[in-house]
Design a protein around this motif. Structure first.
Motif, PDB file in Angstrom:
ATOM      1  N   MET A  56       0.848  -1.195   0.000  1.00  0.00           N
ATOM      2  CA  MET A  56       0.000   0.000   0.000  1.00  0.00           C
ATOM      3  C   MET A  56       0.881   1.243   0.000  1.00  0.00           C
ATOM      4  SD  MET A  56      -2.925   1.192   2.769  1.00  0.00           S
ATOM      5  CE  MET A  56      -3.877  -0.299   2.575  1.00  0.00           C
ATOM      6  N   SER A  57       0.647   2.148  -0.958  1.00  0.00           N
ATOM      7  CA  SER A  57       1.446   3.364  -1.042  1.00  0.00           C
ATOM      8  C   SER A  57       1.082   4.314   0.090  1.00  0.00           C
ATOM      9  CB  SER A  57       1.208   4.056  -2.383  1.00  0.00           C
ATOM     10  OG  SER A  57      -0.134   4.531  -2.460  1.00  0.00           O
ATOM     11  N   GLU A  58       1.938   5.317   0.303  1.00  0.00           N
ATOM     12  CA  GLU A  58       1.684   6.285   1.360  1.00  0.00           C
ATOM     13  C   GLU A  58       0.398   7.072   1.111  1.00  0.00           C
ATOM     14  OE1 GLU A  58       3.546   7.137   4.451  1.00  0.00           O
ATOM     15  OE2 GLU A  58       3.763   5.036   3.906  1.00  0.00           O
ATOM     16  N   SER A  59       0.155   7.446  -0.153  1.00  0.00           N
ATOM     17  CA  SER A  59      -1.053   8.209  -0.465  1.00  0.00           C
ATOM     18  C   SER A  59      -2.308   7.362  -0.247  1.00  0.00           C
ATOM     19  CB  SER A  59      -1.007   8.727  -1.900  1.00  0.00           C
ATOM     20  OG  SER A  59      -0.909   7.642  -2.818  1.00  0.00           O
ATOM     21  N   THR A  60      -2.240   6.082  -0.621  1.00  0.00           N
ATOM     22  CA  THR A  60      -3.386   5.186  -0.402  1.00  0.00           C
ATOM     23  C   THR A  60      -3.644   5.004   1.083  1.00  0.00           C
ATOM     24  OG1 THR A  60      -2.863   3.995  -2.438  1.00  0.00           O
ATOM     25  CG2 THR A  60      -4.332   2.902  -0.881  1.00  0.00           C
ATOM     26  N   ALA A  82      -7.016   6.091   3.197  1.00  0.00           N
ATOM     27  CA  ALA A  82      -7.696   5.153   4.093  1.00  0.00           C
ATOM     28  C   ALA A  82      -7.849   5.746   5.489  1.00  0.00           C
ATOM     29  CB  ALA A  82      -6.922   3.836   4.152  1.00  0.00           C
ATOM     30  N   LEU A  83      -6.790   6.372   6.005  1.00  0.00           N
ATOM     31  CA  LEU A  83      -6.857   6.997   7.324  1.00  0.00           C
ATOM     32  C   LEU A  83      -7.836   8.170   7.326  1.00  0.00           C
ATOM     33  CD1 LEU A  83      -3.057   6.931   8.263  1.00  0.00           C
ATOM     34  CD2 LEU A  83      -4.885   5.654   9.392  1.00  0.00           C
ATOM     35  N   ALA A 116      -6.208   9.205  13.446  1.00  0.00           N
ATOM     36  CA  ALA A 116      -6.306   8.821  12.035  1.00  0.00           C
ATOM     37  C   ALA A 116      -6.133  10.041  11.136  1.00  0.00           C
ATOM     38  CB  ALA A 116      -7.655   8.147  11.774  1.00  0.00           C
ATOM     39  N   PHE A 117      -6.745  11.161  11.525  1.00  0.00           N
ATOM     40  CA  PHE A 117      -6.626  12.377  10.730  1.00  0.00           C
ATOM     41  C   PHE A 117      -5.188  12.869  10.690  1.00  0.00           C
ATOM     42  CE2 PHE A 117      -6.417  17.024  10.571  1.00  0.00           C
ATOM     43  CZ  PHE A 117      -6.999  17.241   9.326  1.00  0.00           C
ATOM     44  N   ALA A 118      -4.496  12.784  11.832  1.00  0.00           N
ATOM     45  CA  ALA A 118      -3.095  13.220  11.873  1.00  0.00           C
ATOM     46  C   ALA A 118      -2.258  12.397  10.899  1.00  0.00           C
ATOM     47  CB  ALA A 118      -2.549  13.094  13.294  1.00  0.00           C
ATOM     48  N   GLY A 119      -2.527  11.091  10.843  1.00  0.00           N
ATOM     49  CA  GLY A 119      -1.811  10.239   9.897  1.00  0.00           C
ATOM     50  C   GLY A 119      -2.141  10.572   8.456  1.00  0.00           C
ATOM     51  N   ALA A 120      -3.409  10.906   8.186  1.00  0.00           N
ATOM     52  CA  ALA A 120      -3.812  11.278   6.830  1.00  0.00           C
ATOM     53  C   ALA A 120      -3.183  12.596   6.413  1.00  0.00           C
ATOM     54  CB  ALA A 120      -5.338  11.369   6.754  1.00  0.00           C
ATOM     55  N   ALA A 121      -3.168  13.563   7.328  1.00  0.00           N
ATOM     56  CA  ALA A 121      -2.644  14.891   7.005  1.00  0.00           C
ATOM     57  C   ALA A 121      -1.165  14.849   6.648  1.00  0.00           C
ATOM     58  CB  ALA A 121      -2.873  15.833   8.187  1.00  0.00           C
ATOM     59  N   ARG A 122      -0.421  13.898   7.225  1.00  0.00           N
ATOM     60  CA  ARG A 122       1.012  13.785   6.925  1.00  0.00           C
ATOM     61  C   ARG A 122       1.252  13.207   5.532  1.00  0.00           C
ATOM     62  NH1 ARG A 122       1.355  11.771  12.271  1.00  0.00           N
ATOM     63  NH2 ARG A 122       1.532   9.633  11.474  1.00  0.00           N
ATOM     64  N   ARG A 123       0.276  12.492   4.983  1.00  0.00           N
ATOM     65  CA  ARG A 123       0.476  11.757   3.738  1.00  0.00           C
ATOM     66  C   ARG A 123      -0.238  12.359   2.536  1.00  0.00           C
ATOM     67  NH1 ARG A 123       0.246   8.151   8.013  1.00  0.00           N
ATOM     68  NH2 ARG A 123       1.852   6.519   8.014  1.00  0.00           N
ATOM     69  N   LEU A 165     -12.041  15.166   1.214  1.00  0.00           N
ATOM     70  CA  LEU A 165     -12.456  14.145   2.167  1.00  0.00           C
ATOM     71  C   LEU A 165     -13.284  14.747   3.305  1.00  0.00           C
ATOM     72  CD1 LEU A 165      -9.196  11.988   2.490  1.00  0.00           C
ATOM     73  CD2 LEU A 165     -11.315  11.356   1.328  1.00  0.00           C
ATOM     74  N   MET A 166     -13.045  16.014   3.609  1.00  0.00           N
ATOM     75  CA  MET A 166     -13.719  16.686   4.723  1.00  0.00           C
ATOM     76  C   MET A 166     -15.237  16.654   4.583  1.00  0.00           C
ATOM     77  SD  MET A 166     -13.145  20.643   5.814  1.00  0.00           S
ATOM     78  CE  MET A 166     -13.566  21.158   4.147  1.00  0.00           C
TER      79      MET A 166
END
Length: 292
Positions: A1-5, A9-10, A226-233, A242-243
């Protein structure tokens, strides 16, 4: 799974959980919103502290607490997020989830307006059109229903202002929320203690309600992580799209699960906001390309 994917997901996890929160808070049968809020602060604080311990990220929190004079904006953030949380719980309890959904649809437009008014940021014509449509939507409800959608407006303004102040605080999302809940903790404990003293508390450690009150804190922290992980990627543009999952799910829950009536005036209001968000999204999508 790539970082963007993984980031997408997060992001889906975070915004889907926030969007389905009405289903959770509807389980609190007969528990006042203020009591739920107090427990949400308490258990969020404890759970976040546990997460910080596991991640060994106490340094920014110690630094923030070591300089009380810098905590003014954090305290304001804490008050605003408490107002937002409490009003959201009240909206679910009083079957005004549609108004809550409208408030979170309006939040990006409030952010643009605050940036223009407070930070003197320049806005694009499309963003200006989006703000005008949002004001027109509020005007429709004021004229047709005879009252402002005060829950929507308060949720949007409180969360928008919270975002504005959080940009000026040098704390990441996880650390910032822990410091905010720490500042709110004395009031939460005072309220919980008063309810226990008077025999009005719904927390006895034995019932399902007690488990729900504890769970409110844990469920506050999980989507944030989960959002913190998504925001980094992910890029800000992707996060922005997504919001809209959050208020869209709230809208669906309100209409199809809670059977809240959707009047023609409300439908017109939502339509105007959705058109405004379309203009805002197109503008946000174009902006990074034009600034390269």
């Amino acid at each position: 799974m790539s970082e963007s994917t993984r980031g997408v997901a997060l992001g889906l996890v975070a915004y889907s959980m926030w969007g389905l929160f009405p289903l959770f808070f509807a389980l609190f049968d007969g528990v006042p919103a203020l009591e739920i809020l107090a427990h949400r602060v308490l258990w969020s604080c404890l759970f976040l502290a546990l997460v910080i311990c596991v991640l060994r990220r106490w340094a920014p929190i110690r630094d923030a607490l070591a300089h009380p004079r810098r905590l003014g904006r954090v305290l304001c953030c804490a008050i605003l997020i408490a107002l937002n949380w409490g009003l959201y719980i009240y909206a679910v309890e009083t079957q005004h989830v549609l108004q809550a959904s409208l408030g979170y649809f309006m939040t990006p437009l409030v952010n643009v307006a605050l940036g223009m008014l407070v930070l003197k940021e320049r806005i694009t014509p499309m963003q200006g059109t989006a703000i005008v449509l949002a004001l027109l939507a509020i005007g429709v409800q004021l004229v047709q229903l005879g009252s402002l959608p005060w829950i929507s407006c308060t949720l949007a303004v409180s969360f928008g202002t919270y975002g504005l102040l959080r940009k000026q605080v040098q704390l990441d999302g996880l650390s910032g929320l822990l410091v905010e809940t720490l500042l709110l903790l004395p009031l939460a404990l005072l309220l919980i203690g008063g309810l226990v003293w008077t025999g009005a508390s719904h927390f006895d450690g034995l019932t399902g309600t007690s488990g729900l009150l504890i769970g409110s804190g844990i469920l506050t922290a999980i989507p944030l992580l989960a959002f913190a992980g998504a925001a980094r990627r992910l890029t800000l543009g992707t996060i922005g799209f997504l919001m809209y999952i959050n208020p869209s799910l709230q809208f669906a829950v309100a209409v199809w699960v809670f059977d809240e009536p959707l009047q023609l005036e409300q439908l017109i209001t939502f339509a105007l906001i959705w058109i405004g968000l379309l203009f805002y999204s197109i503008s946000a999508w174009r902006q990074p390309r034009t600034t390269r």
